[in-house]
Design a protein around this motif. Structure first.
Motif, PDB file in Angstrom:
ATOM      1  N   MET A  26      37.514  67.949  22.168  1.00  0.00           N
ATOM      2  CA  MET A  26      37.488  69.196  21.898  1.00  0.00           C
ATOM      3  C   MET A  26      38.280  69.389  20.393  1.00  0.00           C
ATOM      4  O   MET A  26      37.750  70.463  19.703  1.00  0.00           O
ATOM      5  N   ALA A  27      38.967  68.634  20.034  1.00  0.00           N
ATOM      6  CA  ALA A  27      39.538  68.705  18.638  1.00  0.00           C
ATOM      7  C   ALA A  27      38.506  68.537  17.555  1.00  0.00           C
ATOM      8  O   ALA A  27      38.312  69.331  16.636  1.00  0.00           O
ATOM      9  N   HIS A  28      37.664  67.492  17.937  1.00  0.00           N
ATOM     10  CA  HIS A  28      36.212  67.413  16.977  1.00  0.00           C
ATOM     11  C   HIS A  28      35.383  68.479  16.927  1.00  0.00           C
ATOM     12  O   HIS A  28      34.964  69.028  15.990  1.00  0.00           O
ATOM     13  N   ARG A  29      35.031  68.877  18.035  1.00  0.00           N
ATOM     14  CA  ARG A  29      34.408  70.124  18.183  1.00  0.00           C
ATOM     15  C   ARG A  29      34.918  71.210  17.457  1.00  0.00           C
ATOM     16  O   ARG A  29      34.314  72.130  16.877  1.00  0.00           O
ATOM     17  N   LYS A  30      36.368  71.597  17.663  1.00  0.00           N
ATOM     18  CA  LYS A  30      36.573  72.603  16.944  1.00  0.00           C
ATOM     19  C   LYS A  30      36.689  72.456  15.443  1.00  0.00           C
ATOM     20  O   LYS A  30      36.586  73.486  14.697  1.00  0.00           O
ATOM     21  N   ALA A  31      36.951  71.460  15.200  1.00  0.00           N
ATOM     22  CA  ALA A  31      36.822  71.116  13.791  1.00  0.00           C
ATOM     23  C   ALA A  31      35.505  71.475  13.059  1.00  0.00           C
ATOM     24  O   ALA A  31      35.258  71.943  12.091  1.00  0.00           O
ATOM     25  N   VAL A  32      34.479  70.951  13.907  1.00  0.00           N
ATOM     26  CA  VAL A  32      32.989  71.081  13.512  1.00  0.00           C
ATOM     27  C   VAL A  32      32.756  72.884  13.476  1.00  0.00           C
ATOM     28  O   VAL A  32      32.066  73.419  12.439  1.00  0.00           O
ATOM     29  N   GLN A  33      33.113  73.391  14.489  1.00  0.00           N
ATOM     30  CA  GLN A  33      33.021  74.841  14.636  1.00  0.00           C
ATOM     31  C   GLN A  33      33.755  75.576  13.549  1.00  0.00           C
ATOM     32  O   GLN A  33      33.086  76.574  13.134  1.00  0.00           O
ATOM     33  N   ASP A  34      34.977  75.175  13.290  1.00  0.00           N
ATOM     34  CA  ASP A  34      35.896  75.898  12.282  1.00  0.00           C
ATOM     35  C   ASP A  34      35.080  75.699  10.844  1.00  0.00           C
ATOM     36  O   ASP A  34      34.986  76.878  10.138  1.00  0.00           O
ATOM     37  N   ALA A  35      34.619  74.454  10.489  1.00  0.00           N
ATOM     38  CA  ALA A  35      33.969  74.431   9.175  1.00  0.00           C
ATOM     39  C   ALA A  35      32.375  74.999   9.156  1.00  0.00           C
ATOM     40  O   ALA A  35      32.045  75.441   8.065  1.00  0.00           O
ATOM     41  N   GLU A  36      31.797  75.172  10.189  1.00  0.00           N
ATOM     42  CA  GLU A  36      30.728  76.326  10.326  1.00  0.00           C
ATOM     43  C   GLU A  36      31.026  77.528  10.005  1.00  0.00           C
ATOM     44  O   GLU A  36      30.337  78.302   9.345  1.00  0.00           O
ATOM     45  N   VAL A  37      31.970  78.079  10.643  1.00  0.00           N
ATOM     46  CA  VAL A  37      32.326  79.537  10.572  1.00  0.00           C
ATOM     47  C   VAL A  37      32.800  79.776   9.075  1.00  0.00           C
ATOM     48  O   VAL A  37      32.502  80.547   8.359  1.00  0.00           O
ATOM     49  N   ALA A  38      33.551  78.878   8.523  1.00  0.00           N
ATOM     50  CA  ALA A  38      34.263  78.916   7.288  1.00  0.00           C
ATOM     51  C   ALA A  38      33.088  79.030   6.206  1.00  0.00           C
ATOM     52  O   ALA A  38      33.134  79.524   4.888  1.00  0.00           O
ATOM     53  N   SER A  39      32.020  78.361   6.425  1.00  0.00           N
ATOM     54  CA  SER A  39      30.799  78.266   5.528  1.00  0.00           C
ATOM     55  C   SER A  39      30.075  79.514   5.329  1.00  0.00           C
ATOM     56  O   SER A  39      28.999  79.490   4.455  1.00  0.00           O
ATOM     57  N   LYS A  40      30.151  80.287   6.474  1.00  0.00           N
ATOM     58  CA  LYS A  40      29.354  81.595   6.233  1.00  0.00           C
ATOM     59  C   LYS A  40      30.373  82.751   5.518  1.00  0.00           C
ATOM     60  O   LYS A  40      31.259  83.266   6.061  1.00  0.00           O
ATOM     61  N   THR A  41      29.934  82.970   4.364  1.00  0.00           N
ATOM     62  CA  THR A  41      30.620  83.714   3.378  1.00  0.00           C
ATOM     63  C   THR A  41      29.848  85.126   2.940  1.00  0.00           C
ATOM     64  O   THR A  41      30.341  85.918   2.603  1.00  0.00           O
ATOM     65  N   GLN A  42      28.628  85.158   3.286  1.00  0.00           N
ATOM     66  CA  GLN A  42      27.893  86.181   3.100  1.00  0.00           C
ATOM     67  C   GLN A  42      28.132  87.466   3.907  1.00  0.00           C
ATOM     68  O   GLN A  42      28.429  87.285   5.316  1.00  0.00           O
ATOM     69  N   GLU A  43      27.998  88.461   3.385  1.00  0.00           N
ATOM     70  CA  GLU A  43      28.219  89.969   4.316  1.00  0.00           C
ATOM     71  C   GLU A  43      27.233  90.938   3.743  1.00  0.00           C
ATOM     72  O   GLU A  43      27.178  91.153   2.639  1.00  0.00           O
ATOM     73  N   LYS A  44      26.466  91.528   4.736  1.00  0.00           N
ATOM     74  CA  LYS A  44      25.330  92.309   4.512  1.00  0.00           C
ATOM     75  C   LYS A  44      25.077  93.081   5.595  1.00  0.00           C
ATOM     76  O   LYS A  44      25.329  93.039   6.950  1.00  0.00           O
ATOM     77  N   GLY A  45      24.280  94.184   5.542  1.00  0.00           N
ATOM     78  CA  GLY A  45      23.571  95.121   6.552  1.00  0.00           C
ATOM     79  C   GLY A  45      22.574  94.181   7.287  1.00  0.00           C
ATOM     80  O   GLY A  45      21.840  93.707   6.667  1.00  0.00           O
ATOM     81  N   LEU A  46      22.545  94.299   8.586  1.00  0.00           N
ATOM     82  CA  LEU A  46      21.545  93.452   9.162  1.00  0.00           C
ATOM     83  C   LEU A  46      20.559  93.988   9.787  1.00  0.00           C
ATOM     84  O   LEU A  46      20.477  95.446  10.260  1.00  0.00           O
ATOM     85  N   LEU A  47      19.295  93.609   9.886  1.00  0.00           N
ATOM     86  CA  LEU A  47      17.969  94.415  10.411  1.00  0.00           C
ATOM     87  C   LEU A  47      18.029  93.540  11.763  1.00  0.00           C
ATOM     88  O   LEU A  47      17.646  92.251  11.741  1.00  0.00           O
ATOM     89  N   ILE A  48      18.139  94.315  12.894  1.00  0.00           N
ATOM     90  CA  ILE A  48      18.171  93.642  14.193  1.00  0.00           C
ATOM     91  C   ILE A  48      16.956  94.150  15.026  1.00  0.00           C
ATOM     92  O   ILE A  48      16.827  95.202  14.941  1.00  0.00           O
ATOM     93  N   VAL A  49      16.246  93.202  15.768  1.00  0.00           N
ATOM     94  CA  VAL A  49      15.126  93.566  16.652  1.00  0.00           C
ATOM     95  C   VAL A  49      15.453  93.448  17.987  1.00  0.00           C
ATOM     96  O   VAL A  49      15.651  92.115  17.978  1.00  0.00           O
ATOM     97  N   HIS A  50      15.300  94.184  18.783  1.00  0.00           N
ATOM     98  CA  HIS A  50      15.119  93.782  20.476  1.00  0.00           C
ATOM     99  C   HIS A  50      13.859  94.038  20.792  1.00  0.00           C
ATOM    100  O   HIS A  50      13.287  95.340  20.960  1.00  0.00           O
ATOM    101  N   THR A  51      13.223  93.100  21.362  1.00  0.00           N
ATOM    102  CA  THR A  51      11.667  93.403  21.831  1.00  0.00           C
ATOM    103  C   THR A  51      11.824  92.714  23.120  1.00  0.00           C
ATOM    104  O   THR A  51      12.586  92.164  23.560  1.00  0.00           O
ATOM    105  N   GLY A  52      10.391  92.434  23.448  1.00  0.00           N
ATOM    106  CA  GLY A  52      10.004  91.916  24.667  1.00  0.00           C
ATOM    107  C   GLY A  52       9.837  92.319  26.106  1.00  0.00           C
ATOM    108  O   GLY A  52      10.193  93.966  26.057  1.00  0.00           O
TER     109      GLY A  52
END
Length: 207
Positions: free
Chosen positions: A19-45
């Motif tokens: 779990m410590a390894h998984r948390k470290a991987v997850q934290d690194a993944e989250v920290a790598s996301k630095t962009q902020e923008k308005g999203l275009l979201i589509v709900h279909t199906g």
């Protein structure tokens, strides 16, 4: 007393390390996301819940103090629980029901196209407003499917919106070009529906 299988300290240590390894991987993944923008979201199906999910997202945004707006294409001006409930947010939400009903109800293509054109004109005005944080274009996919509006003009209108404005588009059969342009696409899959078993649309569930 005999220790139950799988509860020994060695297994617990391995679990903590994993779990410590998984948390470290997850934290690194989250920290790598630095962009902020308005999203275009589509709900279909074909599954139920596309508009419902969009309104839930709008409720979350309102809960964070944001301003939201809805433009409803196709659907007529019947009373819905979502609209009635969201009136408590006052002028922080705008709701524009511009359709005149589903196409099989009006049976008038020219009238349907005119209604969609009015709805798109309203949407365009909201797409130019930086004070609108989240805009729901409900059933716009249906208008595009029937070529009541062109994909090109819709994509052009979306491209000129404020940088931080989020837009949610709902409806079946989203155009491939819209899916390509979107940041987030969710397809609702129909597994089972009570309507097929003879259960009618019910207040608080469908409307």
């Amino acid at each position: 007393m005999t220790e139950a299988p799988g509860t020994g300290t060695e297994e617990e240590r391995r679990h903590r390390d994993k779990m410590a390894h998984r948390k470290a991987v997850q934290d690194a993944e989250v920290a790598s996301k630095t962009q902020e923008k308005g999203l275009l979201i589509v709900h279909t199906g074909p599954g139920k819940g596309k508009s419902t999910a969009a309104f839930g997202l709008m409720l979350r945004s309102l809960g964070r103090g944001k301003r939201c707006a809805v433009v409803q294409f196709i659907k007529g001006a019947w009373s819905t629980g979502e609209r009635d409930a969201l009136t408590v947010f006052g002028d922080r939400i705008e709701w524009h029901t511009m359709g005149e009903g589903f196409t099989w109800e009006t049976q008038d293509k020219a009238r349907d196209i005119a209604a969609c054109r009015r709805a798109w004109d309203q949407a365009l005005s909201l797409l130019q407003r930086p004070d609108i944080d989240l805009l729901v274009l409900d059933e716009l996919n249906i208008a595009l499917r029937y070529d009541y509006l062109t994909l090109e003009e819709v994509l052009q209108g979306l491209s000129t919106r404020p940088h931080m404005q989020h837009v949610v588009i709902t409806g079946r059969n989203a155009k491939p070009g819209l899916i390509e342009a979107a940041d987030l696409v969710t397809e609702m899959t129909a597994v089972k529906h009570h309507f097929s078993a003879g259960v009618k649309a019910q207040e608080g569930i469908e409307f």
